[in-house]
Motif scaffolding. Structure first.
Motif, PDB file in Angstrom:
ATOM      1  N   TYR A  50       0.944  -1.030   0.245  1.00 13.44           N
ATOM      2  CA  TYR A  50      -0.022   0.350  -0.182  1.00 13.44           C
ATOM      3  C   TYR A  50       0.992   1.471  -0.218  1.00 13.44           C
ATOM      4  N   LEU A  51       0.573   2.297  -1.011  1.00 11.75           N
ATOM      5  CA  LEU A  51       1.316   3.877  -1.299  1.00 11.75           C
ATOM      6  C   LEU A  51       0.884   4.526  -0.372  1.00 11.75           C
ATOM      7  N   HIS A  52       1.158   5.207   0.911  1.00 14.68           N
ATOM      8  CA  HIS A  52       0.652   5.916   1.650  1.00 14.68           C
ATOM      9  C   HIS A  52       1.639   6.965   1.083  1.00 14.68           C
ATOM     10  N   VAL A  53       0.747   8.065   0.405  1.00 13.78           N
ATOM     11  CA  VAL A  53       1.399   9.625   0.462  1.00 13.78           C
ATOM     12  C   VAL A  53       0.563  10.594   1.518  1.00 13.78           C
ATOM     13  N   ARG A  54       1.551  11.518   1.691  1.00 13.02           N
ATOM     14  CA  ARG A  54       0.936  13.129   3.292  1.00 13.02           C
ATOM     15  C   ARG A  54       1.178  13.523   1.785  1.00 13.02           C
ATOM     16  N   GLU A  55       1.951  15.024   2.785  1.00  9.16           N
ATOM     17  CA  GLU A  55       2.023  16.235   1.481  1.00  9.16           C
ATOM     18  C   GLU A  55       3.421  15.952   1.534  1.00  9.16           C
ATOM     19  N   ASP A  56       4.115  15.403   2.783  1.00  9.88           N
ATOM     20  CA  ASP A  56       5.399  15.439   2.640  1.00  9.88           C
ATOM     21  C   ASP A  56       6.209  14.303   2.601  1.00  9.88           C
TER      22      ASP A  56
END
Length: 107
Positions: A50-56
């Motif tokens: 699972y690719l977890h994407v946040r702003e930074d």
């Protein structure tokens, strides 16, 4: 985006692995109990991710079974439970409790 990796484990750390697939090393965060299983394997492994994407930040989280991945996805939908907390929960839960939780989240 990245759903699955098949390759050889290059390094195992306390909370993640580096897996080599087509001469590229991917850093994948995994539950502690699954990291212990990987320490015993020398052959090619399969990791559902699972690719977890946040702003930074962008991180891959991986699991040996697709059911565990689906449980992880359900956990991160709970208010106040992020990816790291969900990973910690999965690391410290037994299989029976996990099954009960999955059934609970499904209904």
């Amino acid at each position: 985006m990245y759903a699955y990796f098949k390759g050889n484990v290059k390094h195992i750390f306390n909370d993640r692995i580096i897996i080599i697939t087509n001469n590229v090393g991917y850093e994948i965060y995994m539950p502690e109990n699954e990291l212990q299983i990987l320490e015993e394997k020398t052959e090619e492994v399969e990791i559902y991710t699972y690719l977890h994407v946040r702003e930074d930040d962008m991180k891959l989280f991986g699991f040996l079974k697709i059911e565990t991945l689906e449980f992880f996805k359900k956990l991160i939908t709970v208010s106040g439970v992020g990816a790291k907390v969900a990973l910690s929960i999965i690391s410290n839960i037994d299989k029976t409790t996990a099954v009960i939780c999955v059934i609970f989240f499904m209904f």
